[in-house]
Every structure is written in structure tokens, then in C-alpha cells.
Design an enzyme around this catalytic site. Structure first.
Site, PDB file in Angstrom:
ATOM      1  CB  SER A   1      30.578  12.643-132.650  1.00  0.00           C
ATOM      2  OG  SER A   1      31.623  13.853-132.799  1.00  0.00           O
TER       3      SER A   1
ATOM      4  CB  SER B   1      40.087  18.824-130.273  1.00  0.00           C
ATOM      5  OG  SER B   1      40.878  18.948-131.526  1.00  0.00           O
TER       6      SER B   1
ATOM      7  CB  THR C   1      35.806  10.035-129.186  1.00  0.00           C
ATOM      8  OG1 THR C   1      36.397   8.808-128.717  1.00  0.00           O
ATOM      9  CG2 THR C   1      34.269   9.940-128.943  1.00  0.00           C
ATOM     10  CB  CYS C   2      36.142  14.780-131.341  1.00  0.00           C
ATOM     11  SG  CYS C   2      36.225  15.179-129.855  1.00  0.00           S
ATOM     12  CB  ALA C   3      37.305  12.309-136.060  1.00  0.00           C
TER      13      ALA C   3
END
Length: 166
Positions: A63, A54, A59-61
């Protein structure tokens, strides 16, 4: 089935990533303008599939931000950021961050991308979401690099993923 961890706790996915040398499975994903995109829409380009649970997690943001920066330096390369987030959330995030070198796509409608690429979590607190992974394709749509991040809270190996494109 692949096993990764979330803060040290084992999680399983529905399958395995495609292998290097394989033709990448086609997909139908929803773009932020609610149009449907398939892998064939990116034919002739090198493609980085940045797959994650999500965009609303740190961490997703990160990436998405990192691949956005790196993508601006690569010729004939598209970075597709794929999650099960709704297209509205993906669009809001990239708009707020000023990110325009990535293409956000959602697997929220059918979940078939996660199944076909083997990255849908089948258990644990992230069940139904996508495992943090990177798949890089050449211009012919063949897999030239894969990484399924072993600890979900860790970032992918950006350098290794992008080195295959230089």
C-alpha cells in the site's frame, strides 16, 4: 466499534472512521526525523491517510508503494502513511525502497490517532495496532472518502480513494 477480519477471524476496533463531510480530527504523530507533525502542518493540501498495521507486512508495504506511485501524479496532494511502527523502521523501509512521494508518521507515542480515528484494534492478534483504512481529506481538512478494509490482509481500493481527487 467496527468489525473487520484477519484471515476470516473477526477483529474489533475501538470506534468508527470519521464520516464523509466531517472535519478530520487533528493529530500529533512522529515523523521519521522524530519531529512531531499535526494535521495543520498539511493545511491547504489534499491529504490521503493510508493507515495500516505495520510496514513490515507484505500488504502494508504494497500500500505504501502503490500510494507512492499514485501520489507522484496528483497535484497539491500529500500521502501520509500511518502506523504504530517506530519511525526508524518506517525510514528504513522507504529508504530501501526509494520511496519519496509519501510521508511516514507513527502513532507509537500516545496511540491517540488510532483512538480519534477509531482504527485501533481492541482484540485479536493485532490488538493495539491500526486497522487498514484510507481517509481522504480536501484542502479544508474535511473527510471526502473513507474505507476500512473489511479483510485486513487485502489491499485498499486505491482507485476509489484517488478518484475523489480528480
Amino acid at each position: 466499534m467496527a468489525t473487520v477480519t484477519l484471515k476470516g477471524n473477526a477483529l474489533n476496533t475501538i470506534g468508527e472512521l470519521p464520516k464523509t463531510g466531517d472535519k478530520a480530527p487533528d493529530f500529533l504523530l512522529t515523523a521519521t526525523d522524530l519531529s512531531t507533525k499535526s494535521l495543520t502542518d498539511f493545511s491547504g493540501s489534499r491529504v490521503v491517510l493510508n493507515i495500516f498495521p505495520s510496514v513490515d507486512t507484505g500488504t502494508c508495504a504494497q500500500s505504501v508503494r502503490q500510494f507512492n506511485t499514485e501520489a507522484s501524479e496528483l497535484e497539491n496532494t500529500k500521502v501520509l502513511c500511518i502506523s504504530k511502527d517506530l519511525p526508524f523502521a518506517q525510514d528504513r523501509f522507504c529508504g530501501a525502497e526509494g520511496l519519496d512521494n509519501v510521508i511516514n508518521l507513527s502513532d507509537f507515542k500516545t496511540g491517540s490517532f488510532g483512538k480519534d480515528y477509531g482504527v485501533t484494534f481492541v482484540d485479536g492478534p493485532l490488538e493495539g495496532l491500526l486497522s487498514r483504512s484510507v481517509v481522504v481529506l480536501n484542502e479544508a481538512g474535511e473527510v471526502i472518502y473513507t474505507e476500512q478494509v473489511s479483510e485486513t490482509v487485502d489491499e485498499p481500493n486505491y482507485k476509489a480513494a484517488l478518484e475523489v481527487l480528480y
